[in-house]
Design an enzyme around this catalytic site. Structure first.
Site, PDB file in Angstrom:
ATOM      1  N   LYS B  31       0.777  -1.374   0.144  1.00  0.00           N
ATOM      2  CA  LYS B  31      -0.036   0.564   0.116  1.00  0.00           C
ATOM      3  C   LYS B  31       0.928   0.862   0.224  1.00  0.00           C
ATOM      4  O   LYS B  31       0.737   1.739  -0.927  1.00  0.00           O
ATOM      5  CB  LYS B  31      -1.026   0.020   0.966  1.00  0.00           C
ATOM      6  CG  LYS B  31      -1.971   1.157   1.056  1.00  0.00           C
ATOM      7  CD  LYS B  31      -2.683   0.760   2.579  1.00  0.00           C
ATOM      8  CE  LYS B  31      -3.434   0.351   2.089  1.00  0.00           C
ATOM      9  NZ  LYS B  31      -4.824  -0.066   3.641  1.00  0.00           N
ATOM     10  N   ARG B 101      -3.158   2.890   9.240  1.00  0.00           N
ATOM     11  CA  ARG B 101      -3.253   1.656   8.228  1.00  0.00           C
ATOM     12  C   ARG B 101      -1.805   1.301   8.032  1.00  0.00           C
ATOM     13  O   ARG B 101      -0.695   1.619   8.356  1.00  0.00           O
ATOM     14  CB  ARG B 101      -4.116   2.109   7.070  1.00  0.00           C
ATOM     15  CG  ARG B 101      -5.027   2.500   6.918  1.00  0.00           C
ATOM     16  CD  ARG B 101      -5.661   2.674   5.823  1.00  0.00           C
ATOM     17  NE  ARG B 101      -7.275   2.798   5.584  1.00  0.00           N
ATOM     18  CZ  ARG B 101      -7.588   3.984   5.371  1.00  0.00           C
ATOM     19  NH1 ARG B 101      -6.221   4.803   4.614  1.00  0.00           N
ATOM     20  NH2 ARG B 101      -9.048   4.564   4.566  1.00  0.00           N
ATOM     21  N   GLY B 110      -7.563  -7.550   6.895  1.00  0.00           N
ATOM     22  CA  GLY B 110      -8.380  -7.947   7.480  1.00  0.00           C
ATOM     23  C   GLY B 110      -8.093  -8.307   8.635  1.00  0.00           C
ATOM     24  O   GLY B 110      -8.150  -8.128   9.960  1.00  0.00           O
ATOM     25  N   MET B 112      -4.615  -7.169  10.806  1.00  0.00           N
ATOM     26  CA  MET B 112      -4.000  -5.886  11.643  1.00  0.00           C
ATOM     27  C   MET B 112      -5.160  -4.347  11.530  1.00  0.00           C
ATOM     28  O   MET B 112      -5.628  -5.160  11.067  1.00  0.00           O
ATOM     29  CB  MET B 112      -2.700  -5.201  10.586  1.00  0.00           C
ATOM     30  CG  MET B 112      -1.521  -6.500  11.032  1.00  0.00           C
ATOM     31  SD  MET B 112      -0.132  -6.417  10.621  1.00  0.00           S
ATOM     32  CE  MET B 112      -0.666  -6.136   8.155  1.00  0.00           C
ATOM     33  N   ARG B 344      -4.720  -0.420  -6.128  1.00  0.00           N
ATOM     34  CA  ARG B 344      -4.192  -2.201  -6.608  1.00  0.00           C
ATOM     35  C   ARG B 344      -4.557  -2.790  -7.526  1.00  0.00           C
ATOM     36  O   ARG B 344      -5.447  -1.984  -8.572  1.00  0.00           O
ATOM     37  CB  ARG B 344      -4.815  -2.803  -4.955  1.00  0.00           C
ATOM     38  CG  ARG B 344      -5.706  -2.279  -5.242  1.00  0.00           C
ATOM     39  CD  ARG B 344      -5.997  -3.317  -3.493  1.00  0.00           C
ATOM     40  NE  ARG B 344      -7.082  -3.409  -3.179  1.00  0.00           N
ATOM     41  CZ  ARG B 344      -8.074  -3.465  -2.080  1.00  0.00           C
ATOM     42  NH1 ARG B 344      -7.121  -4.008  -1.013  1.00  0.00           N
ATOM     43  NH2 ARG B 344      -9.128  -3.575  -1.990  1.00  0.00           N
ATOM     44  N   HIS B 460     -12.265 -41.730  -4.087  1.00  0.00           N
ATOM     45  CA  HIS B 460     -12.601 -42.680  -5.947  1.00  0.00           C
ATOM     46  C   HIS B 460     -13.814 -41.686  -6.002  1.00  0.00           C
ATOM     47  O   HIS B 460     -13.394 -41.115  -7.219  1.00  0.00           O
ATOM     48  CB  HIS B 460     -13.211 -44.013  -5.025  1.00  0.00           C
ATOM     49  CG  HIS B 460     -14.513 -43.989  -5.793  1.00  0.00           C
ATOM     50  ND1 HIS B 460     -15.093 -44.426  -6.863  1.00  0.00           N
ATOM     51  CD2 HIS B 460     -13.393 -45.418  -7.088  1.00  0.00           C
ATOM     52  CE1 HIS B 460     -15.017 -45.149  -7.689  1.00  0.00           C
ATOM     53  NE2 HIS B 460     -14.344 -45.507  -8.449  1.00  0.00           N
ATOM     54  N   SER B 768       7.042 -42.968 -14.878  1.00  0.00           N
ATOM     55  CA  SER B 768       5.604 -42.082 -15.055  1.00  0.00           C
ATOM     56  C   SER B 768       5.225 -41.685 -13.186  1.00  0.00           C
ATOM     57  O   SER B 768       5.307 -42.909 -12.822  1.00  0.00           O
ATOM     58  CB  SER B 768       4.656 -43.141 -15.081  1.00  0.00           C
ATOM     59  OG  SER B 768       3.136 -41.864 -14.842  1.00  0.00           O
ATOM     60  N   CYS B 835       1.653 -39.469 -13.621  1.00  0.00           N
ATOM     61  CA  CYS B 835       0.200 -39.239 -14.496  1.00  0.00           C
ATOM     62  C   CYS B 835      -0.534 -39.124 -12.595  1.00  0.00           C
ATOM     63  O   CYS B 835      -1.823 -39.436 -12.581  1.00  0.00           O
ATOM     64  CB  CYS B 835      -0.281 -40.164 -14.642  1.00  0.00           C
ATOM     65  SG  CYS B 835       0.062 -41.975 -13.568  1.00  0.00           S
ATOM     66  N   TYR B 855       7.038 -34.954 -19.548  1.00  0.00           N
ATOM     67  CA  TYR B 855       5.203 -34.815 -19.743  1.00  0.00           C
ATOM     68  C   TYR B 855       4.652 -34.611 -18.678  1.00  0.00           C
ATOM     69  O   TYR B 855       5.073 -35.021 -17.721  1.00  0.00           O
ATOM     70  CB  TYR B 855       4.882 -36.119 -20.452  1.00  0.00           C
ATOM     71  CG  TYR B 855       4.573 -36.671 -19.828  1.00  0.00           C
ATOM     72  CD1 TYR B 855       3.323 -37.304 -19.495  1.00  0.00           C
ATOM     73  CD2 TYR B 855       5.547 -37.530 -20.642  1.00  0.00           C
ATOM     74  CE1 TYR B 855       3.388 -38.485 -18.986  1.00  0.00           C
ATOM     75  CE2 TYR B 855       5.834 -39.276 -20.050  1.00  0.00           C
ATOM     76  CZ  TYR B 855       4.476 -39.690 -19.403  1.00  0.00           C
ATOM     77  OH  TYR B 855       4.235 -40.813 -18.666  1.00  0.00           O
TER      78      TYR B 855
END
Lengths: 879, 879
Positions: B31, B101, B110, B112, B344, B460, B768, B835, B855
């Site tokens: 800020k 601030r 939120g 501080m 921002r 599952h 893999s 995988c 991959y």
């Protein structure tokens, strides 16, 4: 070890001639080297020669052919033997015959081929008959040779030859082979030779051709299926090859002035320093073991043939002095002349191993270190448990896993409760279960032995039984158990409650009825070996123990502390389980705390007695480890019982059982995870441990409590748990106004903990490797379920050993080494131990020693093994 | 990052003055830096100063005290602000007030404390009233300041102040705070100050004392419990500290020429390039969001105050150009003068992120690489599934895990069978299950969405649903499901079969009734981003897919092959399960072969269609993985059904179920272990795979089959399995008389496999990584059981993320790196992929890229995410 590189193809051995450098073993094989040594030190050995292992390799490189160079050298050496013996190979008057035997670097009993009486043919058989004045012997030798050569070298079917001799015996009315006359055997031999010809094979009559083919056959047998498999299982390299020993035949069956025998230089059962063995006059080697004639004790030989006996005594003394070990000998007396055919270190029982080792030190033959190496660490387990009288005849009805050694006889019961009831009535019982659970602990303790149908070497039954030093046969798949009907079916046999069974926990045998037991004693020699071991070893030996009995046993066996006290085992006895279940059923913190408040004084009492017994030795207490559902009932009946006892509905109990059910409890809500969800449980335990320590400390006693946090996977878990415990402990110590040192450490049993050991070490006073779980997770194998495939893995050679018995150094060992290195990098004086089952297994102990461990911890009955193995590890490293 | 090292204590910002080096963010906070930048580039900002983060650290080092040096510098800077504003801090005539601030390096919303209107006291309040000509505003500001200061700085109870205002409102008959008059507020303020005094606290009247205490309070709030916890969870170092921004107050509520508003430089929902926001005249910032008055659209400002609007448009254009990103602004107009209070980067939807990124490239504001970084890879999941209309009002009745994104509306059914029946009747259903099993696959496919009471993000249900791109809420613990009664209880509400429910799989919300859905479309911009990503990324993206639908979806999303085809999923459909069960029930090899012979042509058909769809792209087929008991029924009813169907007794089925039961199936008889015990199963699979490939090859098509062996722990397993497969494949290829290339590789999913990857690589064509199992075993955590403690672990900050969602680079990552290094050492061109579920998670994909993978493979619906994440990984590494 690299492949042997020979400098020549063949090594002759004969009177005072032979290669005796022990490094020659790789080239000559064990048998060949010992034959050469015997020759060299003047022991009478039939001369012969050893074809080097390198020739075996060349044979394969050469397309399975014997090279011309080798054949030429064979001829040269045969000539030398002929000269030595004054005989001629395959001669019609004065025939020299050979035995052809394999001989690898390490013994592979029965795996490769042998041919005897080589050199016989239709001509030389007559020479042999004339010279031995024993036509029957000559023809018997010939027909055996034809049979052996035809099957081994010509690859003909063994059974065809058996049929021919059976037919002949039937035809002439002979009961035994020995009833056949010389004439019968001549006929038989001719039948054999005709059969060989009919099969399109040509039986060589030229002795040299016979010899060349026989040597090739021995080489070929190195790659027989059974030999290859044996090497896979025993991790023997395939490229070692085998040597071939070609040795002049001598005969113990040439009449009353000949004989043969086998002997040990000391008693192989007891270790007593007396010459021990058996012999037969006018006999061949196989007759001694065949049982047709009863051999005489070796001492009788002095009476029968005093000169030969005197020679034999002189020789065995020489051999024992040379090899500095008890020898197993084979000898033959041919026409009053003594020949040694073989010598090797003799197999012996554990008791004999101990006695011989100690005696030989006293005799100045070996030093203490050598004595320690001579006793098999795993073998001495035999000395610590009762065993079945080896003379008893037993009827084995089934075989399971040898889960906990020793033997037991008792009446069959099917529940833990009955085991306790029967025990109280003064009966001895065998507890038979499909599998045991922690609820069965009382019944297991009451039983003489435990038999289960399921579970492996590290199943609950096995682990607990070993801890108790109690005989157990586990995972005996052939059993059909009906707890309801109280019956045990084994094959067609049905055992009812009260029927007698015997167990051999060292072999896994289940035996019908009652067998006689003998209890081995820890002799003075055993104590001596242990003292020597303690002087050599550098790592400490602790025990896995939680009961006063365990602790006392551990001390008796020489434990230097407790490395693992499993506190949850203390939760099952008597009323405790009620409070534990009350805690589990409670849905509020207050309710749980109320139930835990009942447990706290009891737990404190446990630790008080444990600390008192251990009297100043360190005691590592592991906080609660198993998932909570292990404390709940497993059957509907038990659930109803619990509901009644606790005054709640059956649904409440069943709901909790259902709620806590896990698909993979091994990887579930247990260990430190419990303490993070329910800190009140471990806080109670911390108060009980430190409270007990404070009480004793106030009495002026020394207490070394070590609090161990299980199943840590991340340093954050350890930090959070440790913070809670330290806060409570410090408050108690401060309130007591005393000084008390305690440590807080962690188990390393999850792969992630090993991988992040540098982070974890920063928060831990010690590491204790829980190699049971570490092995399960590193292999991805549940030890409770491995019975369906792991035995097959060992059988197929995929694994050399069951990794739950012998630490897998290749895989799990890497994680241990990573953890030790990372941990000590952060904290150089980090105390490191092991408390898995492997802590009592010799090769695993050696690994721990080499990895820089401070201690190993094992079940009380394995402590002597660990003490010896730890010493051997030091000695092996020095080598 | 190291702790900020500031060169001075305080950084002033005001007209054209401020530090603008982006590296100053560590010192000024986000800020503070943006305020300074705005000043520097000429944007009107109320002047003020930022106290550096280093002072926060000093504050703690100094025993939580503000140093005299800092106080002195504060006074200097206050003087500068006074000069700038032409006001005097706490003055009775012309008072300057401040806001105080916090502002850390990264936003901690939120967490501080903030204090507004600082500088008011009994004197300056009158000055404010006079100057603003608004006594009510002045007293309202004062009472708010006293309330805020008393609770934040003096640590008094918030509720006491709430009570006093409530009492006053009741006494004067005021409905709203706004109904209170200036006089009322004055009375209230005096009551507040008396209360503070009565509590033994002294309320400072000196503005500098107020300021010093407020700064200290903001520093202190850096170590508030909630802030510490927030940092733990978000892995923000505690030693960063916070900056403090002290800024002159400006007021939008000084009458009709004042106002305030918030705005985005582009539409944050759609990304459209239009100025977007709201404002209120004569109002303070909080009024805009409070909802008491309805704010006006920002475009209205042009009409109300054209000059201010023109200024604002110029400013937002400047800011967007400067920051090169869409900005989220706060502004205040005080007496016609526009001030910017904050700017921002604006939060935006996935759709907006994509559109803004593409537009900004077209506008020449950023390059393509920057555009790729701007779109959150995880966020674009939103674009691939239908979602609940954000305008709809919904009644959330329970919340579970957001297991598979998207939304679904349908009628509740309780079994997979019913789901299929209802679907066939044209109804839309939500399948509600305690947990799903492979048997439910048909019903899951038929349902719009799946809701389960148990199971985690990788249960599952979750895995299968994600694979299907189907909405799923899993592990919703609040549900009470009775399959028997066909009821679902949520709290007091009971849903019966046929009742409507809606699910939001992206949030885990379960919603009462039917909600309207909207389907997001893959716009042209999305395609553009994907094209740019493909041009940048270097690793391939494959899909986990086994059905033709999966494969087609994967191709549509840009898959470059199949990385995991789970063949066992093919065993459940239709009649197949009968043949599979026949195989399992058979006790003989012949019986099993007979059953497998029925499966073979069906499996071959599966592979034929898969290979055809993938049309020359590689397809990795994993051999059977789950334990056989997964194919058997789980309930007594189902067992009876199976017995009837197969024509065997119920006992036979139950016996087999019992026989195959495992304590820890995850670590049981599965994967390659099955193929070693029952080679006939994998031999059938090998024939089906290669048979299908041969058929297509004969038609001239390109096929790249890759056979993958699961659950390898030792190289011996791989060697034995591979040998069997290669023999069969080579025979088939030879018999077909064609050329066919195929590879045989292994999953690395057991820690031991990773540790011995050098040995394994010698036998494998590819690795893999199965990171689901690898994570389970490395952590010792069963994902099916982790629901009882893992969420608590993430909540308590023990784990930053669920390791089954985000790859644990610290632990599991080490094993992967070890395996890659060892594997490539032996085989430098070893193909390596992943995988597991992590193959579709951005940070895990980045890890794979950095570790040298070839991959990643993920579920079809995550392929676009993976494409983008793979590109971002490249771009981040370059940085």
């Amino acid at each position: 070890m690299s492949t042997a590189t020979a400098t020549k193809r063949i090594y002759f051995f004969g009177k005072n001639e032979g290669e005796i450098n022990p490094s020659m073993k790789n080239i000559l094989g064990g048998k060949g080297l010992n034959l050469a040594i015997m020759c060299h030190i003047g022991v009478p050995v039939p001369p012969g020669f050893t074809i080097s292992t390198a020739e075996c390799i060349s044979f394969y490189d050469n397309g399975r052919k014997i090279s011309a160079e080798l054949l030429a050298e064979i001829r040269e050496n045969v000539a030398k033997v002929e000269a030595d013996m004054g005989l001629k190979f395959g001669d019609s008057e004065n025939p020299l015959l050979f035995s052809v035997r394999s001989g690898a670097r390490v013994s592979m009993p029965g795996m490769m081929d042998t041919i005897l009486n080589l050199g016989l043919n239709d001509v030389s058989v007559e020479g042999l008959a004339k010279k031995s004045n024993n036509a029957r012997f000559a023809w018997d030798s010939y027909r055996r040779f034809v049979h052996m050569f035809s099957t081994v070298v010509l690859d003909l079917d063994h059974h065809a030859f058996e049929h021919m001799i059976d037919d002949l015996k039937a035809a002439v009315g002979a009961e035994q082979d020995t009833d056949l006359t010389a004439e019968n055997l001549k006929t038989l031999t001719q039948q054999y030779l005709k059969y060989v010809k009919d099969q399109g094979k040509s039986f060589p009559t030229d002795p040299y051709e016979q010899l060349g083919l026989a040597v090739a056959a021995v080489f070929t047998s190195w790659h027989s299926d059974r030999a290859v498999k044996y090497r896979q299982i025993n991790k023997i390299p395939h490229d070692w090859g085998t040597a071939v020993n070609v040795q002049a035949m001598v005969f113990g069956n040439m009449g009353e002035t000949s004989g043969t025998g086998v002997a040990f230089t000391r008693n192989p059962s007891t270790g007593e320093n007396v010459f021990y063995g058996e012999f037969l006059m006018d006999a061949q080697g196989e007759d001694v073991v065949a049982g047709i004639r009863t051999p005489l004790p070796i001492a009788e030989l002095e009476r029968v043939m005093p000169d030969a006996y005197a020679d034999l005594v002189a020789i065995y003394t020489t051999l024992e002095k040379h090899f500095k070990d008890m020898q197993d000998l084979e000898f033959t007396i041919q026409d009053r002349k003594l020949y040694l055919l073989q010598t090797r270190s003799g197999k012996r029982t554990a008791a004999a191993a101990v006695k011989i080792a100690v005696d030989m030190v006293e005799e100045g033959m070996i030093d203490k270190n050598e004595a320690l190496i001579r006793v098999g660490a795993d073998q001495i387990d035999q000395l610590l448990h009762p065993m079945i009288d080896p003379k008893a005849k037993v009827a084995v009805v089934a075989t399971g896993l040898p889960a906990s050694p020793g033997a037991a006889v008792g009446q069959v019961v099917f529940t833990a409760e009955e085991a306790e009831v029967w025990k109280n009535e003064g009966k001895k019982v065998i507890l038979v279960r499909v599998e045991t659970s922690p609820e069965d602990i009382g019944g297991m303790n009451a039983a003489e032995g435990i038999l289960t149908a399921r579970g492996g070497m590290t199943s609950h039954a096995a682990v607990v039984a070993r801890g108790m030093g109690k005989c157990c046969v586990a995972g005996c798949a052939g059993l059909k158990i009906s707890e309801k009907n109280k019956t045990l079916e084994i094959g067609s046999k049905v055992y009812k409650e009260g029927d007698y069974l015997s167990l051999n926990g060292s072999t896994g045998e289940v035996i019908d009825g009652q067998v006689p037991l003998i209890s081995s004693e820890l002799t003075g020699d055993f104590g001596t070996i242990m003292d020597w071991a303690d002087a050599v070893r550098t790592i400490k030996i602790r025990a896995n123990a939680e009961t006063p009995l365990d602790a006392a046993t551990a001390l008796k066996f020489g434990a230097e502390g407790i490395g693992l006290c499993r506190t949850e085992h203390m939760f099952f006895e008597g009323d405790r389980i009620v409070a534990v279940r009350e805690m589990i059923l409670s849905e509020t913190l207050e309710g749980r705390k109320k139930a835990l408040a009942k447990l706290e004084p009891i737990q404190k009492g446990d630790f008080l007695s444990l600390f008192e017994i251990m009297d100043g030795l360190p005691v590592t207490v592991r906080l609660i480890d198993p998932p909570l559902h292990e404390f709940l009932p497993h059957t509907d009946e038990a659930a109803q019982e619990m509901a009644t006892q606790m005054g709640v509905s059956l649904e409440t109990v069943q709901h909790k059982v259902h709620q806590l059910h896990e698909f993979n409890p091994m990887l579930g809500h247990r260990g430190c995870r419990l303490g993070i969800t329910f800190p009140e449980i471990i806080e109670m335990q911390a108060r009980a441990i430190i409270g007990a320590a404070i009480d004793l400390k106030k009495e002026g006693k020394v207490v070394i409590p070590e609090i161990m946090i299980p199943l840590i996977g991340t340093v954050a878990e350890l930090k959070m748990t440790k913070t809670k415990i330290v806060k409570i402990c410090d408050e108690l110590v401060k309130a007591a106004g005393i000084q008390l040192e305690y440590t807080v450490g962690t188990m390393i049993e999850i792969p992630r903990a090993a991988l992040t050991a540098d982070l974890i070490a920063a928060e831990a006073d010690f590491f204790s490797f829980g190699t049971n779980d570490l092995t399960q997770m590193t292999f991805g194998v549940s030890r409770d379920d491995a019975g369906s495939f792991l035995p097959g893995y060992v059988e197929k050679g995929i694994l050399k050993d069951d990794p739950f018995q012998v630490l897998d150094q290749e895989g799990v060992g890497q994680l241990i080494e990573i953890a030790v290195e990372k941990g000590r990098k952060v904290k150089p004086d980090l105390k490191i131990g092991i408390c898995g089952e492997h802590g009592g297994e010799p090769s695993s102990i050696e690994f721990c020693y080499r990895s820089g461990f401070d201690y190993v911890s094992c079940s009380p009955y394995r402590i002597p093994i660990a003490r010896l193995a730890a010493a051997q590890a030091v000695l092996r490293k020095k080598k």
